[in-house]
Design an enzyme around this catalytic site. Structure first.
Site, short mmCIF file in Angstrom:
data_model
loop_
_atom_site.label_atom_id
_atom_site.label_comp_id
_atom_site.label_asym_id
_atom_site.label_seq_id
_atom_site.Cartn_x
_atom_site.Cartn_y
_atom_site.Cartn_z
N CYS A 90 0.26 3.78 2.81
CA CYS A 90 0.90 3.43 4.56
C CYS A 90 2.42 2.87 4.34
CB CYS A 90 0.87 1.64 4.34
SG CYS A 90 -1.38 1.24 4.14
N CYS B 11 0.61 -1.13 0.11
CA CYS B 11 -0.19 -0.21 -0.71
C CYS B 11 1.03 0.99 -0.09
CB CYS B 11 -1.29 0.35 1.29
SG CYS B 11 -2.00 1.45 1.50
#
Length: 89
Positions: free
Chosen positions: A54, A51
């Protein structure tokens, strides 16, 4: 569920979990505490999440742990690989 390493000056509990079941268990065990949670995609062998958001947020979130109050809990939860998270959000 395994405890994470905490910064030396940490006065809070840090817990690392993987998946919804472990997350729910960690919260249930600590429901009398103030809980802070960071959800992130699983990491590869080099320690990078699939991600990109993230990856960008993690350094900021982890730096922010120094503001967590005494006796609180920080739960670091990996939600799974790329196709998995949407099934439990």
């Amino acid at each position: 569920m395994e405890p994470a390493s905490e910064p030396a000056s940490s006065r809070f509990e840090e817990v690392r979990v993987s998946g919804f079941g472990d997350f729910c268990g960690a919260v249930e065990q600590r429901r009398d505490k103030t809980i802070f949670v960071y959800f992130t995609g699983d990491k590869d062998a080099e320690g990078r999440s699939w991600c990109p958001d993230c990856e960008e947020a993690e350094p900021v979130v982890l730096e922010g742990r120094k503001h967590i109050p005494e006796d609180a809990v920080f739960i670091y939860c990996q939600v799974g690989d790329r196709p998995y998270p949407r099934s439990w959000w």
